[in-house]
Design an enzyme around this catalytic site. Structure first.
Site, PDB file in Angstrom:
ATOM      1  N   ASP A 247      25.084 -20.628  43.902  1.00 60.37           N
ATOM      2  CA  ASP A 247      23.629 -20.972  43.833  1.00 60.37           C
ATOM      3  C   ASP A 247      22.981 -21.753  44.578  1.00 60.37           C
ATOM      4  O   ASP A 247      23.001 -22.931  45.116  1.00 60.37           O
ATOM      5  CB  ASP A 247      22.895 -20.722  42.111  1.00 60.37           C
TER       6      ASP A 247
ATOM      7  N   ASP B 120      16.871 -18.016  49.816  1.00 61.72           N
ATOM      8  CA  ASP B 120      17.815 -17.406  48.445  1.00 61.72           C
ATOM      9  C   ASP B 120      18.073 -17.138  48.339  1.00 61.72           C
ATOM     10  O   ASP B 120      17.688 -15.861  48.903  1.00 61.72           O
ATOM     11  CB  ASP B 120      16.467 -18.095  47.646  1.00 61.72           C
TER      12      ASP B 120
END
Length: 433
Positions: A108, A315
């Protein structure tokens, strides 16, 4: 969340001949497998789901994930730097400890701390595989609250015996609590022998619960904070990592995450834009100047993070590209005016959808970052949510901006945390949505 993630701190160590040494990794670079959560290679794969189920589930997770980025106030922002584990889109298979103990974790770019569930567990979410046992690892070391390693992790406190404790919580009530420690991390390199990373700071979770998936056991943070894998690797990989995310149509294959010299993005078509330092340092902030639809350039004047610079987060774990309401409305109007096809209703949150049984041309859309014009392909801007419905992959949110992974697919995306740049290079393979 998720496991998708910030990676690997290298320090000089003696490793077996079967492993890739730190010095060699620094010289040659290396790559690891990045597995989409809906790939058949993923432990989260559900063979009963259709392609369209997987797409709509990913879109739903985008809206859930935005709450993790968006603090209720500036003062709470630093305390909300980690992500709900099962909202991440990509996984990595890593090993912790000596001997190596395999785990699946979320990779992540929107979080920092590397953590996994550990024995003994006073409260753990259900996990199909065994828990990591720190007493079985000869290289496991926990820290006191007076150490610099404790200070590198957000939200730490002292236990009664003086050991460093971490605590992370999430918007849906999920949480992880445990001790801050270090151990050896082993990565299965796709470009050679396994890479051994000693003394990686991590969280050993003894009290964890919430909406975590039973087939994963933690998170690998790839963000910009001090405790992320990327920051810990630092100069040993020259602060570089990159990835090329495969489209949904190629979900059976794996993407790669590259480090060091393997992560350099250059050559014909490559463009670069500055990273802007903002708070919290976890997130990668870029500056969006405008988005063009055909020849119609729509200027981005919003300041969701308070300044003109660093006005959008990139992201890998958010599926959609999310934009402030007013700007999105202008963008949608421009796209709609250039598509001649019947509009239809789509999933909640997707405002612009068309009848996919009618052939229509997707207009040219270019994202103008500071110093870098990124021309998107149709697969970046429209996605099939059913056999008959195609929807625009951008969506409105109040006063916020995230550049999601659908917009990044089929691009080589490279981060240089030393030069503070993000680079984009389009794939030569053209794929329709």
């Amino acid at each position: 969340m998720a496991a998708i993630v910030s990676l690997f701190a290298f320090v000089f160590a003696i490793v077996g001949l079967s492993n890739l040494s730190i010095i060699q990794a620094q010289k040659d670079g290396f790559s690891v497998e990045l597995i989409h959560r809906d790939s058949p290679k993923s432990p989260l794969y559900n063979h009963l789901d259709t392609t369209y189920n997987r797409v709509t589930n990913a879109l739903r997770r985008s809206f859930n994930r935005v709450h993790r980025f968006k603090p209720t106030s500036v003062t709470t922002m630093e305390a909300e730097v980690d992500i709900i584990a099962d909202s991440g889109e990509y996984l990595m298979n890593i090993a912790i400890g000596s001997p190596a103990f395999d785990i699946f974790a979320i990779a992540d770019t929107g979080s920092d701390l590397i953590w996994t569930q550990c024995k003994p567990c006073s409260q753990c979410f259900p996990q199909n595989g065994p828990l990591f046992d720190p007493t079985a690892s000869s290289t496991y070391k926990k820290f006191s609250c007076r150490t610099s390693q404790c200070g590198d992790v957000e939200g730490t406190s002292c236990s009664r015996n003086g050991s460093c404790q971490y605590s992370v919580s999430y918007g849906d009530g999920s949480y992880s609590n445990g001790e801050v420690a270090s151990d050896t991390l082993t990565l299965d390199s796709t470009t050679g022998s396994p890479v051994v990373v000693p003394n990686v700071i991590m969280g050993c979770g003894h009290d964890n619960d919430g909406s975590f998936d039973e087939n994963t056991s933690g998170i690998i943070g790839l963000g910009g904070g001090d405790s992320s894998l990327i920051s810990q690797l630092g100069t040993t990989v020259d602060g570089k990592f990159s990835y090329c995310l495969l489209p949904f149509s190629e979900a059976g294959n794996s993407s790669k995450m590259n480090f060091g010299s393997d992560a350099i993005v250059s050559g014909n078509g490559a463009v670069s834009t500055p990273l802007t330092k903002q708070s919290p340092q976890t997130f990668y902030f870029l500056t969006l100047e405008a988005i063009s639809v055909g020849t119609n350039r729509i200027k981005f004047t919003d300041k969701p993070f308070g300044t003109d610079q660093g006005n959008i987060i990139i992201d890998s774990g958010t599926t959609l590209t999310l934009l402030p309401d007013e700007f999105y409305s202008e963008l949608e109007s421009a796209v709609s005016s250039m598509i001649n096809a019947p509009k239809v209703n789509g999933p909640e949150g997707l405002n612009l959808c068309y009848d996919a049984t009618t052939e229509f041309a997707v207009p040219d859309i270019t994202v103008h970052f500071s110093g870098a014009d990124v021309k998107l392909q149709p697969l970046n801007t429209f996605v099939l949510v059913s056999e008959t419905v195609a929807c625009f992959t951008f969506s409105p949110v109040p006063n916020f901006a995230i550049y999601g992974n659908l917009a990044q697919m089929n691009f080589l995306v490279g981060y240089d945390t030393i030069k503070q740049t993000v680079s984009f290079k389009p794939s030569l393979k053209i794929i329709e949505f």
